[in-house]
Motif scaffolding. Sequence first.
Motif, PDB file in Angstrom:
ATOM      1  N   LEU A 126      -4.090 -30.507  94.749  1.00  0.00           N
ATOM      2  CA  LEU A 126      -2.643 -30.669  94.674  1.00  0.00           C
ATOM      3  C   LEU A 126      -2.123 -30.601  93.250  1.00  0.00           C
ATOM      4  N   ASP A 127      -3.004 -30.522  92.269  1.00  0.00           N
ATOM      5  CA  ASP A 127      -2.550 -30.394  90.896  1.00  0.00           C
ATOM      6  C   ASP A 127      -2.237 -28.935  90.576  1.00  0.00           C
ATOM      7  N   VAL A 128      -1.363 -28.753  89.599  1.00  0.00           N
ATOM      8  CA  VAL A 128      -0.941 -27.421  89.182  1.00  0.00           C
ATOM      9  C   VAL A 128      -0.959 -27.340  87.663  1.00  0.00           C
ATOM     10  N   VAL A 129      -0.807 -26.123  87.154  1.00  0.00           N
ATOM     11  CA  VAL A 129      -0.712 -25.946  85.707  1.00  0.00           C
ATOM     12  C   VAL A 129       0.733 -26.185  85.275  1.00  0.00           C
ATOM     13  N   PRO A 130       0.977 -26.431  83.988  1.00  0.00           N
ATOM     14  CA  PRO A 130       2.331 -26.739  83.528  1.00  0.00           C
ATOM     15  C   PRO A 130       3.343 -25.634  83.845  1.00  0.00           C
ATOM     16  N   ALA A 131       4.607 -26.037  84.013  1.00  0.00           N
ATOM     17  CA  ALA A 131       5.690 -25.108  84.329  1.00  0.00           C
ATOM     18  C   ALA A 131       7.005 -25.693  83.850  1.00  0.00           C
ATOM     19  N   GLU A 132       8.021 -24.842  83.806  1.00  0.00           N
ATOM     20  CA  GLU A 132       9.367 -25.310  83.488  1.00  0.00           C
ATOM     21  C   GLU A 132       9.929 -26.115  84.659  1.00  0.00           C
ATOM     22  N   ALA A 133      10.887 -26.975  84.375  1.00  0.00           N
ATOM     23  CA  ALA A 133      11.443 -27.856  85.411  1.00  0.00           C
ATOM     24  C   ALA A 133      11.956 -27.072  86.611  1.00  0.00           C
ATOM     25  N   GLU A 134      12.591 -25.920  86.363  1.00  0.00           N
ATOM     26  CA  GLU A 134      13.163 -25.156  87.478  1.00  0.00           C
ATOM     27  C   GLU A 134      12.111 -24.525  88.381  1.00  0.00           C
ATOM     28  N   ASP A 135      10.858 -24.470  87.908  1.00  0.00           N
ATOM     29  CA  ASP A 135       9.796 -23.881  88.727  1.00  0.00           C
ATOM     30  C   ASP A 135       9.285 -24.838  89.797  1.00  0.00           C
ATOM     31  N   PHE A 136       9.667 -26.107  89.710  1.00  0.00           N
ATOM     32  CA  PHE A 136       9.243 -27.072  90.721  1.00  0.00           C
ATOM     33  C   PHE A 136      10.250 -27.145  91.869  1.00  0.00           C
ATOM     34  N   ALA A 137      10.730 -25.980  92.247  1.00  0.00           N
ATOM     35  CA  ALA A 137      11.612 -25.842  93.407  1.00  0.00           C
ATOM     36  C   ALA A 137      11.314 -24.489  94.030  1.00  0.00           C
ATOM     37  N   VAL A 138      11.184 -24.441  95.351  1.00  0.00           N
ATOM     38  CA  VAL A 138      10.867 -23.195  96.036  1.00  0.00           C
ATOM     39  C   VAL A 138      12.134 -22.373  96.223  1.00  0.00           C
ATOM     40  N   THR A 139      12.057 -21.112  95.847  1.00  0.00           N
ATOM     41  CA  THR A 139      13.160 -20.185  96.091  1.00  0.00           C
ATOM     42  C   THR A 139      12.636 -19.010  96.908  1.00  0.00           C
ATOM     43  N   ASN A 140      13.492 -18.471  97.770  1.00  0.00           N
ATOM     44  CA  ASN A 140      13.130 -17.347  98.632  1.00  0.00           C
ATOM     45  C   ASN A 140      13.908 -16.124  98.172  1.00  0.00           C
ATOM     46  N   ARG A 141      13.164 -15.129  97.636  1.00  0.00           N
ATOM     47  CA  ARG A 141      13.793 -13.905  97.181  1.00  0.00           C
ATOM     48  C   ARG A 141      13.023 -12.710  97.720  1.00  0.00           C
ATOM     49  N   ASP A 142      13.740 -11.861  98.447  1.00  0.00           N
ATOM     50  CA  ASP A 142      13.153 -10.623  98.964  1.00  0.00           C
ATOM     51  C   ASP A 142      11.888 -10.873  99.781  1.00  0.00           C
TER      52      ASP A 142
END
Length: 374
Positions: A72-88
């Motif tokens: 369940l751990d992940v590598v570092p990311a920007e704050a906005e990357d901790f939200a799922v978005t659906n594109r194409d």
Amino acid sequence: MQTELEAILSQLVSIPSVSSNSAACHEIIEFVRGYLHPLSLHITSDTDRESPWLIATTQATKEPDIMLVAHLDVVPAEAEDFAVTNRDGKLYGRGVYDMKVAAACYLTLFKHHIAELRSHNVGIMFTTDEEVNSACMPPILEAGWRPKLAFIPDGGDNWHVEERAKGLYGIEIIARGQTAHGSRPWEGTNALHHLMDVLSVLRKRFPHQHPDSSTLAVNHIAGGNAINQIADYAAAKVDFRSFSREDLRIFRDEVARLSAEYNLEVTPIQEGDPLLFDKTSPEAQGFLRALEKITGKTPQYTSSFGASDARYFAQYDIPCIVMEPRGGGRHSKQEWLLASDLERYYRLIQLWILGDHPAKRGRHASTLHKTTAL
């Protein structure tokens, strides 16, 4: 089901469980615990550590027939990357592919099929330090956890089953010497020279750098303080990988010999055994039939040159199935999962476990993965 799976995936991604963020790692483990608590499973966990873990089983045993594994751990990311978005038609977000997709499928399966699962011997394992060192895995296995088979969706991308994976031995080599003025090298002992001699021997022993060969990579060197001073300290980090258990043994033996000859300090950083997926074994057939039914295609295979937690299970001859749905951008800002594959992947796990469970055949899964020397 797609909507529910996307919802639970979004909840998991929203928790910024970067390996170094202990608070967030505890938060996501407690989220999982709360999700599973109403199901009256047998839960074991260790939260008195920076990187907590949790195991839930349908039976009171450390030997489930199948262990569904996910970090369940992940590598570092920007704050906005901790939200799922659906594109194409793609789901974007930190961890959607590596590998919270697996956790979303496991949790949903147990929620909707706990009644059927109670008649099976199945478990789920969640860890929070895979992206840094998987330090929790050795003590878990040393404590007696011995699933007959582990399912680890952390490789084998695009529905390809990982047919073989390289073992690895990563080490730090330290050489020590004696300082002197750079103009009078005979008055000192140059640690950098010793280190370079050792690295040269190792590179000559393992010179090849192609996918099927054993590979040696010197990835970090440090030492010395000034251009006119003999170095009394030098260190290198070396990454050795191979499909061959014998080559791993030869490399370890050569390092030990050189260590004694040059008075080196050698510290293992990461290690693990190579794996071979035995597609002909009876235990593999149930999964492969389910895979073919879900995809409508004959199973395809791939090799892995990296490492997953499967290496820890391999040390105990526990077979592993490693396979992911379609996705990409692992560890990048553009990490993505094909949205339509989310429910398909869930259906695969559901069909495999509930439709063709190893326990129904009364066989032991020990031949699914074998260590091999190529």
